[in-house]
Enzyme design. Structure first.
Site, mmCIF file in Angstrom:
data_model
loop_
_atom_site.group_PDB
_atom_site.id
_atom_site.type_symbol
_atom_site.label_atom_id
_atom_site.label_comp_id
_atom_site.label_asym_id
_atom_site.label_seq_id
_atom_site.Cartn_x
_atom_site.Cartn_y
_atom_site.Cartn_z
ATOM 1 N N LYS A 162 0.809 -1.226 0.000
ATOM 2 C CA LYS A 162 0.000 0.000 0.000
ATOM 3 C C LYS A 162 0.836 1.267 0.000
ATOM 4 C CE LYS A 162 -4.334 -1.838 1.323
ATOM 5 N NZ LYS A 162 -5.099 -1.870 0.118
ATOM 6 N N LYS B 192 -4.424 -10.196 -6.441
ATOM 7 C CA LYS B 192 -5.636 -10.387 -5.642
ATOM 8 C C LYS B 192 -6.766 -9.498 -6.132
ATOM 9 C CE LYS B 192 -6.484 -8.361 -1.674
ATOM 10 N NZ LYS B 192 -7.026 -7.955 -0.374
ATOM 11 N N LYS C 163 -10.714 -4.255 -3.866
ATOM 12 C CA LYS C 163 -11.645 -3.166 -4.104
ATOM 13 C C LYS C 163 -10.936 -1.849 -4.388
ATOM 14 C CE LYS C 163 -13.216 -3.437 0.656
ATOM 15 N NZ LYS C 163 -12.230 -2.973 1.617
HETATM 16 P P1 ATP Z 1 -8.246 -2.923 -0.040
HETATM 17 O O1 ATP Z 1 -7.833 -3.268 -1.415
HETATM 18 O O2 ATP Z 1 -8.873 -1.573 0.106
HETATM 19 O O3 ATP Z 1 -7.189 -3.203 0.961
HETATM 20 P P2 ATP Z 1 -9.625 -5.393 -0.011
HETATM 21 O O4 ATP Z 1 -10.450 -5.551 -1.247
HETATM 22 O O5 ATP Z 1 -8.353 -6.128 0.077
HETATM 23 O O6 ATP Z 1 -9.435 -3.865 0.296
HETATM 24 P P3 ATP Z 1 -10.363 -5.721 2.707
HETATM 25 O O7 ATP Z 1 -11.309 -4.823 3.386
HETATM 26 O O8 ATP Z 1 -8.932 -5.465 2.961
HETATM 27 O O9 ATP Z 1 -10.592 -5.780 1.144
HETATM 28 O O10 ATP Z 1 -10.675 -7.213 3.067
HETATM 29 C C1 ATP Z 1 -11.760 -7.640 3.823
HETATM 30 C C2 ATP Z 1 -11.658 -9.115 4.058
HETATM 31 O O11 ATP Z 1 -11.846 -9.803 2.836
HETATM 32 C C3 ATP Z 1 -10.293 -9.590 4.576
HETATM 33 O O12 ATP Z 1 -10.501 -10.659 5.468
HETATM 34 C C4 ATP Z 1 -9.585 -10.063 3.348
HETATM 35 O O13 ATP Z 1 -8.645 -11.062 3.628
HETATM 36 C C5 ATP Z 1 -10.738 -10.613 2.532
HETATM 37 N N1 ATP Z 1 -10.477 -10.458 1.112
HETATM 38 C C6 ATP Z 1 -10.340 -9.304 0.422
HETATM 39 N N2 ATP Z 1 -10.064 -9.536 -0.861
HETATM 40 C C7 ATP Z 1 -10.056 -10.886 -0.983
HETATM 41 C C8 ATP Z 1 -9.824 -11.766 -2.079
HETATM 42 N N3 ATP Z 1 -9.562 -11.292 -3.278
HETATM 43 N N4 ATP Z 1 -9.876 -13.095 -1.865
HETATM 44 C C9 ATP Z 1 -10.154 -13.597 -0.625
HETATM 45 N N5 ATP Z 1 -10.371 -12.822 0.446
HETATM 46 C C10 ATP Z 1 -10.315 -11.487 0.269
#
Ligand code: ATP
Ligand code: LTN
Length: 328
Positions: A112, A193, A196
């Site tokens: 990040k 991954k 969002k």
């Molecule tokens: P950001 O990109 O803003 O960090 P993010 O999409 O990674 O956000 P988070 O809020 O960080 O989402 O994640 C929320 C939960 O969902 C966490 O437990 C994370 O491990 C899980 N998660 C997020 N993206 C994935 C993914 N692509 N596959 C599986 N689990 C996910």
């Protein structure tokens, strides 16, 4: 000891199916068996630049999605992190126990902060606040996606260190990571991954995307060279990723997905994948629409914060006392 589950999804963007598969569906899966604490880590969302109006809207949106997906406010405690000041307070105490060296090894921070010139100190100390979130409630289990495993390990290290130094205070939590769907990859690139915060909107499917958009996104999803729907992460990462999504949304095993699409090409598979996802999301979207404009949602969050504060204070006071801080 009672089994207690705790987790949260940051209001940093619109929730996509990665967060649903990795985290949210697990909240619902375990809430009957465990005492559930599901919160919205809004203090974590402000570690990167944010628009105040969007943050406000997204925080309610994520809460509504928890409930629409099946988190039951009568069974579990649902609340906003910033409404329970004990998180910030224990977060500070946790910073005094975490080492600069171990924080520096966190890959989420590296990802990040990479290429940014203004990185907040809070983004760096973020995992100490996450440890506080978990330890405050004596959580035994934390359902997350694979990317959060390192933060969970740090939380366990901090808890053990604190207990050894100051006496038994915190429960050491276990991560709960599903075998299928622990890491949903981007539809445009199976090596990163699904996230969002990715600026490419066709790399993910949002929980609130319309059926037409979902069909379009899946039809454009990248695939691998040969035409077989076969599960093999080494040779066929793009298709394996789509098969995991199918398996979760269609409630079938990976072997069953393989069997169903034997002899069929990617086109037929991707078409049906979109329909399976649309069907699963339809009732969730309907419940979400009914909730998002209602006062009911704010009432649930207010009551959740009250219950969470009561619980959090017990641990916060114990931790302060153990460290030699006066508590009257
Ligand atoms: P950001 O990109 O803003 O960090 P993010 O999409 O990674 O956000 P988070 O809020 O960080 O989402 O994640 C929320 C939960 O969902 C966490 O437990 C994370 O491990 C899980 N998660 C997020 N993206 C994935 C993914 N692509 N596959 C599986 N689990 C996910
Ligand atoms: N760091 C997590 C969000 C998060 C969390 C938590 C998850 C903050 N506090 C406590 C589980 C338990 C993320 O980036 N997804």
């Amino acid at each position: 000891m009672a089994k207690r589950i705790l987790s949260g999804i940051k209001p940093s963007g619109d929730l996509n199916i990665g967060g649903y598969v990795g985290a949210l569906r697990q909240f619902v899966m375990y809430q009957n068996e465990y005492d559930g604490f599901f919160f919205i880590p809004d203090l974590h969302a402000i570690t990167v630049p944010q628009d105040p109006k969007e943050l406000r809207e997204r925080s309610r949106q994520i809460a509504a999605l928890y409930i629409a997906a099946g988190c039951d406010p009568d069974k579990s405690t649902i609340f906003l992190q910033s409404q329970v000041p004990a998180h910030a307070e224990l977060g500070w105490l946790m910073e005094t126990q975490a080492y600069f060296g171990e924080m520096s090894r966190m890959t989420q921070f590296k990802d990040k902060s990479e290429g940014k010139d203004a990185v907040s100190t809070a983004l760096f100390t973020y995992p100490a606040l996450m440890a506080a979130d978990i330890l405050l409630y004596q959580a035994t289990h934390v359902p997350v996606g694979e990317d959060q495993k390192q933060h969970l390990e740090l939380t366990r290290d901090i808890a053990n260190r604190f207990n050894n130094r100051f006496g038994q205070t915190f429960t050491v939590p276990e991560p709960v990571i599903q075998e299928v769907g622990a890491r949903v990859m981007g539809l445009d690139d199976p090596s990163s991954k699904m996230s969002k915060s990715n600026p490419n909107t066709s790399s993910y499917v949002l929980l609130l995307d319309t059926p037409a958009v979902i069909r379009k996104k899946f039809s454009r999803a990248v695939t691998d060279s040969d035409m077989a729907v076969r599960y093999d992460w080494e040779a066929k990462p793009a298709v394996s990723n789509l098969m995991e999504i199918y398996s979760v949304f269609g409630d079938v095993t990976i072997a069953e997905v393989e069997r169903r699409f034997e002899g069929q090409g990617y086109g037929a598979f991707k078409k049906e994948l979109a329909e399976v996802v649309i069907a699963k999301l339809a009732p969730l979207q309907e419940k979400y629409e009914a909730l998002i404009g209602s006062d009911e949602l704010d009432r649930i969050l207010k009551e959740g914060a009250r219950k969470a504060s009561e619980e959090a204070h017990k641990t916060l006071d114990a931790a302060k006392r153990a460290m030699g801080l006066l508590v009257y």
